[in-house]
Design a protein around this motif. Structure first.
Motif, PDB file in Angstrom:
ATOM      1  N   LEU A  84     -26.344-139.850  -1.158  1.00 54.41           N
ATOM      2  CA  LEU A  84     -26.900-139.052  -0.065  1.00 54.41           C
ATOM      3  C   LEU A  84     -26.019-137.828   0.200  1.00 54.41           C
ATOM      4  CD1 LEU A  84     -27.911-141.860   2.484  1.00 54.41           C
ATOM      5  CD2 LEU A  84     -29.333-140.760   0.750  1.00 54.41           C
ATOM      6  N   GLN A  85     -24.685-138.040   0.193  1.00 52.88           N
ATOM      7  CA  GLN A  85     -23.784-136.910   0.392  1.00 52.88           C
ATOM      8  C   GLN A  85     -23.890-135.897  -0.743  1.00 52.88           C
ATOM      9  OE1 GLN A  85     -19.960-139.180   1.730  1.00 52.88           O
ATOM     10  NE2 GLN A  85     -19.766-137.064   2.361  1.00 52.88           N
ATOM     11  N   ALA A  86     -24.078-136.417  -1.980  1.00 49.37           N
ATOM     12  CA  ALA A  86     -24.157-135.529  -3.147  1.00 49.37           C
ATOM     13  C   ALA A  86     -25.410-134.668  -3.112  1.00 49.37           C
ATOM     14  CB  ALA A  86     -24.129-136.357  -4.435  1.00 49.37           C
TER      15      ALA A  86
ATOM     16  N   GLY B  83     -24.668-146.773  10.821  1.00 48.39           N
ATOM     17  CA  GLY B  83     -24.164-145.559  10.174  1.00 48.39           C
ATOM     18  C   GLY B  83     -25.118-145.037   9.119  1.00 48.39           C
ATOM     19  N   LEU B  84     -25.626-145.931   8.263  1.00 46.68           N
ATOM     20  CA  LEU B  84     -26.586-145.492   7.244  1.00 46.68           C
ATOM     21  C   LEU B  84     -27.908-145.069   7.873  1.00 46.68           C
ATOM     22  CD1 LEU B  84     -26.576-145.274   4.092  1.00 46.68           C
ATOM     23  CD2 LEU B  84     -24.534-146.208   5.140  1.00 46.68           C
ATOM     24  N   GLY B  85     -28.230-145.645   9.044  1.00 47.73           N
ATOM     25  CA  GLY B  85     -29.413-145.188   9.770  1.00 47.73           C
ATOM     26  C   GLY B  85     -29.265-143.733  10.189  1.00 47.73           C
ATOM     27  N   SER B  86     -28.043-143.357  10.587  1.00 45.87           N
ATOM     28  CA  SER B  86     -27.765-141.958  10.929  1.00 45.87           C
ATOM     29  C   SER B  86     -27.959-141.053   9.710  1.00 45.87           C
ATOM     30  CB  SER B  86     -26.328-141.829  11.460  1.00 45.87           C
ATOM     31  OG  SER B  86     -25.961-140.480  11.626  1.00 45.87           O
ATOM     32  N   SER B  87     -27.488-141.514   8.553  1.00 43.84           N
ATOM     33  CA  SER B  87     -27.657-140.731   7.323  1.00 43.84           C
ATOM     34  C   SER B  87     -29.123-140.606   6.940  1.00 43.84           C
ATOM     35  CB  SER B  87     -26.874-141.388   6.177  1.00 43.84           C
ATOM     36  OG  SER B  87     -25.487-141.355   6.429  1.00 43.84           O
ATOM     37  N   MET B  88     -29.884-141.682   7.148  1.00 43.98           N
ATOM     38  CA  MET B  88     -31.319-141.656   6.839  1.00 43.98           C
ATOM     39  C   MET B  88     -32.023-140.607   7.703  1.00 43.98           C
ATOM     40  SD  MET B  88     -34.016-144.852   6.679  1.00 43.98           S
ATOM     41  CE  MET B  88     -33.776-145.329   8.397  1.00 43.98           C
TER      42      MET B  88
ATOM     43  N   GLY C 256     -21.832-142.305  -7.221  1.00 39.30           N
ATOM     44  CA  GLY C 256     -22.804-141.565  -6.405  1.00 39.30           C
ATOM     45  C   GLY C 256     -22.523-140.075  -6.422  1.00 39.30           C
ATOM     46  N   GLN C 257     -21.241-139.705  -6.340  1.00 40.13           N
ATOM     47  CA  GLN C 257     -20.869-138.290  -6.379  1.00 40.13           C
ATOM     48  C   GLN C 257     -21.199-137.660  -7.731  1.00 40.13           C
ATOM     49  OE1 GLN C 257     -16.706-138.079  -5.265  1.00 40.13           O
ATOM     50  NE2 GLN C 257     -17.049-139.461  -3.547  1.00 40.13           N
ATOM     51  N   ALA C 258     -21.027-138.459  -8.800  1.00 40.82           N
ATOM     52  CA  ALA C 258     -21.283-137.941 -10.148  1.00 40.82           C
ATOM     53  C   ALA C 258     -22.759-137.686 -10.406  1.00 40.82           C
ATOM     54  CB  ALA C 258     -20.742-138.927 -11.192  1.00 40.82           C
ATOM     55  N   LEU C 259     -23.622-138.227  -9.549  1.00 36.61           N
ATOM     56  CA  LEU C 259     -25.064-138.070  -9.750  1.00 36.61           C
ATOM     57  C   LEU C 259     -25.587-136.698  -9.314  1.00 36.61           C
ATOM     58  CD1 LEU C 259     -26.411-141.556  -8.604  1.00 36.61           C
ATOM     59  CD2 LEU C 259     -26.365-140.651 -10.931  1.00 36.61           C
TER      60      LEU C 259
ATOM     61  N   ILE D 105     -36.824-135.783   0.765  1.00 39.18           N
ATOM     62  CA  ILE D 105     -37.483-136.862   1.502  1.00 39.18           C
ATOM     63  C   ILE D 105     -37.378-138.189   0.760  1.00 39.18           C
ATOM     64  CG2 ILE D 105     -39.815-136.694   0.516  1.00 39.18           C
ATOM     65  CD1 ILE D 105     -39.091-136.921   4.277  1.00 39.18           C
ATOM     66  N   TRP D 106     -37.318-138.133  -0.574  1.00 43.04           N
ATOM     67  CA  TRP D 106     -37.204-139.358  -1.356  1.00 43.04           C
ATOM     68  C   TRP D 106     -35.903-140.094  -1.065  1.00 43.04           C
ATOM     69  CZ3 TRP D 106     -41.215-141.462  -3.662  1.00 43.04           C
ATOM     70  CH2 TRP D 106     -42.290-140.653  -3.999  1.00 43.04           C
ATOM     71  N   PHE D 107     -34.897-139.364  -0.628  1.00 44.13           N
ATOM     72  CA  PHE D 107     -33.601-139.999  -0.376  1.00 44.13           C
ATOM     73  C   PHE D 107     -33.564-140.732   0.969  1.00 44.13           C
ATOM     74  CE2 PHE D 107     -32.880-136.785  -3.551  1.00 44.13           C
ATOM     75  CZ  PHE D 107     -32.135-137.480  -4.480  1.00 44.13           C
ATOM     76  N   THR D 108     -34.588-140.529   1.800  1.00 39.71           N
ATOM     77  CA  THR D 108     -34.680-141.356   3.008  1.00 39.71           C
ATOM     78  C   THR D 108     -34.984-142.804   2.618  1.00 39.71           C
ATOM     79  OG1 THR D 108     -37.034-140.872   3.330  1.00 39.71           O
ATOM     80  CG2 THR D 108     -35.457-139.424   4.418  1.00 39.71           C
TER      81      THR D 108
END
Length: 400
Positions: A25-27, A81-86, A145-148, A166-169
């Motif tokens: 998600l960060q990437a 926390g992941l809910g915040s990222s979503m 994940g970062q390498a992606l 949107i797919w990353f939600t």
């Protein structure tokens, strides 16, 4: 309650997978920069502010989250926390302007700041006697994940544009489900954990000499994290430009150099933990930087093919100490697992953010090639590792 010496691999693999999903998600954010520049007409200054906001929120908050949860453990902070990222990813896909992007990135950064120290604590609880391996399983998920990022750009964001985020939600939602399961297991570990017993007992009985030794060791660790983070960000953020300038490759081909370095870094992150369990954490940290130093010094003079092999070796070697420095810090102050995890990992993010700005300015001032040559000396700061107390000394401090 699991035995203290039993490694709970099922928990480790799930939390490692969640780390991969979180850092994917960060990437997405930096991977979207070219898309956002086109769709919203952002300036490079605005793009820089977005990157700075993401990295600084995700890094600065980590030690504070760790300090709070060391005193008041919150197992369900992980899915929250992941809910915040979503929520942030949903906003990123639909954001109509710069300020909406910045607000969305803030939610993603906050989610990451909560996840990292708490995820590291889960890995510590599930480690048993294999703390190096456990932290490697957890951390390699993040590095993967970062390498992606280059893959995400090519396969999803280029054809779908900004709305492709949107797919990353859905990825974030999957992570939330996994973390609800993790939180239930985590809650069973808290009351009886020897780590929390140490935390409740406090450290008032330590003498002043020991406290000074711990402070000195932490200062050395800070410099080690500084050297590794800055060099990693020099390669991951600017080597593509160097490859284009020096080798005449295309933008797409230049991404291959970055991908090789990041992918091999993920391999190194995994290998470092088991090696540390066998050879000692301090020894792996020393090897990580000093063995990388001659390769880094040769790197600016390599040809296009040799550079691929050097980047692969550099990634494995220099990132082999990533998870190991976290475990070393955790054992340095065993009652502060979350604080130490947040400090070391958060410091890596923060140093990387500051380093990117500093290195970019240096490139503008003296040029790309001289900057790459100057950055090659950063791994030599690994000589400071000899000032760290040995693993045996750290164990003796706590009667181990």
């Amino acid at each position: 309650m699991q035995s203290n010496n039993k490694t709970v691999y099922s928990i480790l693999f799930i939390i490692g997978t969640c780390h991969l999903l979180n850092d994917t998600l960060q990437a997405v954010v930096p991977a979207m920069f070219p898309i956002l520049e086109n769709s919203l007409g952002l300036t490079f200054t605005q793009i820089g502010l977005i990157a700075f906001t993401l990295n600084m929120v995700a890094s600065v908050m980590q030690p504070f989250v760790g300090m709070y949860t060391d005193k008041r453990p919150m197992p369900y902070a992980l899915p929250i926390g992941l809910g915040s990222s979503m929520f942030g990813m949903f906003g990123l896909a639909l954001a109509p302007n710069f300020w909406a992007i910045l607000a969305s990135v803030l939610f993603i950064g906050l989610g990451s700041a909560v996840f990292h120290p708490e995820g590291s604590r889960v890995a510590y609880f599930a480690a048993g006697s294999r703390r190096g391996l456990a932290q490697s399983i957890y951390q390699v998920g993040g590095n993967s994940g970062q390498a992606l990022a280059p893959v995400i750009t090519a396969l999803i964001l280029v054809p779908l544009g900004q709305f492709g985020a949107i797919w990353f939600t859905f990825i974030a939602g999957l992570a939330v489900l996994f973390l609800i399961y993790i939180a239930k297991w985590y809650a069973t570990q808290i009351d009886h954990s020897p780590v929390n017993v140490k935390a409740r007992n406090g450290s008032g009985e330590r003498d002043k000499r020991l406290s000074k030794a711990i402070k000195r060791a932490l200062i050395v660790l800070v410099f080690i994290v500084f050297a590794r983070s800055w060099y990693k960000n020099v390669i991951s953020n600017f080597y593509a430009f160097y490859a284009i300038d020096r080798y005449g490759v295309t933008i797409a081909e230049s991404q291959g150099y970055t991908f090789i370095f990041l992918l091999s870094g993920a391999v190194g992150t995994f290998l470092g933990g088991p090696f540390a369990d066998h050879f000692g954490k301090r020894n792996v940290i020393i090897f990580s930087l000093l063995a990388a130093a001659p390769l880094a010094l040769v790197m600016p003079f390599a040809g296009p093919v040799m550079a691929i092999f050097l980047l692969a070796l550099l990634g494995v070697i220099i990132m082999s100490s990533f998870s190991v420095t976290v475990v070393y810090a955790q054992e340095l102050i065993p009652g502060k697992i979350g604080t130490m995890s947040g400090l070391i990992v958060g410091l890596g993010f923060g140093m990387g953010a500051i380093g990117s700005v500093a290195v970019g300015s240096l490139i503008d001032f003296i040029g790309l090639t001289p900057t790459m040559m100057a950055a090659a000396f950063l791994p030599l700061l690994g000589l400071l590792t000899f000032l760290l107390p040995s693993d045996k000394n750290v164990r003796e401090w706590y009667g181990g």
